[in-house]
Design an enzyme around this catalytic site. Structure first.
Site, PDB file in Angstrom:
ATOM      1  N   HIS A 226       0.765  -1.302  -0.070  1.00  0.00           N
ATOM      2  CA  HIS A 226      -0.091  -0.078   0.019  1.00  0.00           C
ATOM      3  C   HIS A 226       0.964   1.291   0.145  1.00  0.00           C
ATOM      4  O   HIS A 226       0.674   2.229   0.605  1.00  0.00           O
ATOM      5  CB  HIS A 226      -0.767  -0.085   1.320  1.00  0.00           C
ATOM      6  CG  HIS A 226      -1.620  -1.236   1.645  1.00  0.00           C
ATOM      7  ND1 HIS A 226      -1.196  -2.332   2.341  1.00  0.00           N
ATOM      8  CD2 HIS A 226      -2.851  -1.778   0.956  1.00  0.00           C
ATOM      9  CE1 HIS A 226      -2.087  -3.251   2.366  1.00  0.00           C
ATOM     10  NE2 HIS A 226      -3.220  -2.800   1.413  1.00  0.00           N
ATOM     11  N   GLY A 414      13.385   1.839 -32.394  1.00  0.00           N
ATOM     12  CA  GLY A 414      14.424   2.292 -31.524  1.00  0.00           C
ATOM     13  C   GLY A 414      15.729   1.139 -31.428  1.00  0.00           C
ATOM     14  O   GLY A 414      16.654   1.459 -30.879  1.00  0.00           O
ATOM     15  N   THR A 458      12.933  -8.795 -37.788  1.00  0.00           N
ATOM     16  CA  THR A 458      12.676  -8.961 -39.179  1.00  0.00           C
ATOM     17  C   THR A 458      13.909  -8.610 -39.961  1.00  0.00           C
ATOM     18  O   THR A 458      14.193  -9.564 -40.756  1.00  0.00           O
ATOM     19  CB  THR A 458      11.555  -7.722 -39.565  1.00  0.00           C
ATOM     20  OG1 THR A 458      10.445  -8.155 -39.018  1.00  0.00           O
ATOM     21  CG2 THR A 458      11.486  -7.723 -41.069  1.00  0.00           C
TER      22      THR A 458
END
Length: 591
Positions: A226, A414, A458
């Site tokens: 908390h 990036g 990729t």
């Protein structure tokens, strides 16, 4: 600290989140007025009912642990606030089967203990058999600071729920369920750490310059669920942080925190996400914890890693150790109860008991076909000159990484510069460790293996396809001398092969824009420097060119008008280095 939320109304947030539990688990229902999630009536045999709960904001605790084999009901308060005694009383007296008795478990926080305790007393006064167990497993605050309040309850509580729920589901009595639940609670130690405090939706944003805010790189060890303070703050890397946390859990000489002697030959580890740690990073944290537990002589028999008890979107984690002991009821062990199946959306432990106990360590490490070596082709080049030219090109790629990264930050995600640099560094390492042979097919084939291993995504796949095609094309043109015209012919065939796997062509703003001009000019002139200059010019020409492929298509904006394509820029830099052209000679200005 993130102060942005999709739902900013805290009441709507809690109520809609509770409602979602009935959508993801058809066996549970919601008493919306009292914020009680409970198991729907069924024809299943009657059993001891287990109720827990507390303030919202700790999801999946507690509502998502309601289900067969776990909790019978969970009572929710508002965010970080205990439910009322009346809410809890209604859960005990009206939302669960009480004929076999009810066990109420609650974490050790004053509001929870008082409200759940009041409800338990009311239920007892009404003639129901109810037991209450308060769980306090946190060692983040020691005996001296904890005082009469004692240890806070944190993520270890879910192990109490799981073990008690499994035992109740198997027909055990209330006395037995309470006994084993308490035994579990007594053998738990937990500690958390966080990089940030959390923001409660609907509240004003805190002052980032206040003393409560953590500084850059600062972590709070022992922070509660908390936003409560822990044992201290420090700027440490993960290994040192984990070492500190494990010391607080296990060091017998720490008289302030030596709450439990973890001496069992069976220990369960729970690494809990406080809500904001990525799955990827939590995996790294789990590996570090298990590694360091080995230095304490502990090899966990079960490793649970996931999101069990959160602090909203807390950027932290907690470590829990369960010292497994005999349940002394003549029935299932703690481990068997942990492994017992349940039907609750919040419990994430899909590995079966038989799989854990098989302790299978077999691996597949047989040599693959690629390790058999490439047959010499007879297509020759001077090995020293080949290595020097290639090294110059790779060093140019490494040098230009900051620029490529900057451009890719504008028009992509990036990672382009880092990916190219990683591949270049790996190939340079390979060239230092393994001399070139002078057979270009053999030498390029060895580089392909490095690219396939070190470059992902990729771009890594595209480069690997291109280089594999290049090996094939060079072999077709063997034997003989690897002249510039031979290289140009092989590169042209490789471009044709690559075009079968990607629609990218010159003008689409990809690295293809820098590749094709190099191959074309090299074929016409046989001059590597002129080919590199053509590649550079084409890369510069991608500035202002709208993207047709790749992530830049989705990024949008006008960034493409200011910077060239990152992949084309990186590849052109490689060709310039390959040709021996330095940035000073070339006059290539930084954009």
């Amino acid at each position: 600290m993130s102060v942005k939320h999709f739902i900013n109304d805290p009441s709507l947030l809690v109520n809609s989140a509770l409602r979602s539990l009935t959508l993801t688990n058809p066996s549970v229902a919601l008493d919306a007025d009292n914020k009680i999630v409970y198991r729907r009536p069924s024809h299943a045999p009657s059993q001891v009912s287990i109720i827990s709960g507390g303030g919202s904001g700790h999801e999946p605790s507690f509502g998502a642990f309601v289900g067969s084999g776990l909790l019978s009901a969970a009572v929710a308060g508002t965010i970080f606030a205990s439910p009322s005694a009346e809410q809890v009383r209604k859960a005990i007296t009206g939302r669960v089967d009480a004929d076999k008795g009810v066990l109420v478990t609650v974490m050790n926080y004053t509001g929870d203990v008082l409200n759940f305790g009041m409800a338990v007393e009311k239920a007892k006064a009404a003639g129901l058999r109810v037991e209450m167990l308060v769980v306090g497993d946190d060692v983040g605050v020691g005996r001296e600071k904890g005082g009469k309040v004692g240890r806070r309850g944190i993520a270890g509580t879910v192990l109490v729920h799981k073990i008690a729920g499994a035992l109740a589901a198997q027909g055990a009595s209330l006395d037995q369920v309470y006994k084993v639940a308490r035994l579990t609670a007594d053998n738990l130690v937990s500690v958390g750490a966080s990089l940030e405090h959390v923001h409660v939706p609907g509240r004003a944003a805190p002052d980032p310059n206040s003393a409560e805010s953590l500084g850059a790189g600062e972590v709070e060890v022992g922070m509660g669920i908390h936003n409560e303070a822990g044992s201290g703050r420090a700027k440490v890397e993960l290994p040192e942080l984990v070492s500190t946390m494990l010391s607080q859990l296990l060091d017998k000489n720490d008289t302030d925190r030596a709450f439990l002697n973890v001496n069992s030959n069976e220990v369960v580890l729970l690494v809990n996400n406080l809500g904001g740690v990525s799955v990827l990073e939590l995996g790294g944290i789990t590996t570090e914890v298990v590694k360091q537990l080995g230095s304490w002589g502990i090899q966990p028999v079960r490793v649970l890693s996931g999101t069990y008890m959160t602090s909203l979107n807390g950027l932290g984690f907690s470590i829990t150790l369960l010292n497994v002991v005999n349940t002394d009821i003549g029935g299932p062990s703690m481990i068997q109860l942990l492994d017992y199946p349940c039907e609750a959306t919040g419990w994430s432990a899909p590995i079966a008991k038989t799989t854990w106990e098989a302790k299978n360590t077999a691996t597949r490490e047989d040599a693959t076909g690629s390790d058999g070596g490439t047959k010499p082709s007879g297509l020759k080049a001077d090995p020293a000159a080949f290595k020097d030219a290639l090294s110059s090109g790779l060093e140019a790629v490494i040098a230009v990484e900051p620029e490529v990264t900057k451009y890719d930050t504008v028009v992509g995600d990036g990672d382009c510069g880092i990916g190219l640099k990683r591949g270049a560094e790996a190939i340079l390492k390979h060239l230092k460790e393994k001399p070139t042979t002078g057979d270009v097919v053999v030498d390029v084939a060895q580089i392909v293996a490095v690219v396939e291993k070190e470059m992902d995504g990729t771009s890594g796949a595209l480069f690997a396809i291109f280089l594999n095609a290049l090996v094939h094309s060079l072999r077709v043109l063997a034997p003989g001398e690897a002249t510039p015209q031979v290289w140009a012919g092989a590169l042209k065939q490789s471009c044709d092969a690559l075009s079968r796997y990607t629609p990218a062509r010159p003008g689409d703003r990809t690295f293809i824009d820098a590749l094709y001009p190099f191959v074309e000019v090299l074929g016409k002139t046989g001059d590597v420097k002129k080919a590199a200059e053509a590649s550079k010019k084409a890369a510069e020409g991608t500035r202002g060119m709208p993207a047709s492929l790749g992530r830049a298509v989705y990024v949008g904006g006008t960034g493409f008008e200011q910077v060239p394509d990152p992949g084309a820029w990186g590849l052109a830099s490689f060709f310039l280095g390959l040709a021996g052209i330095t940035p000073e000679e070339d006059g290539w200005e930084t954009v």
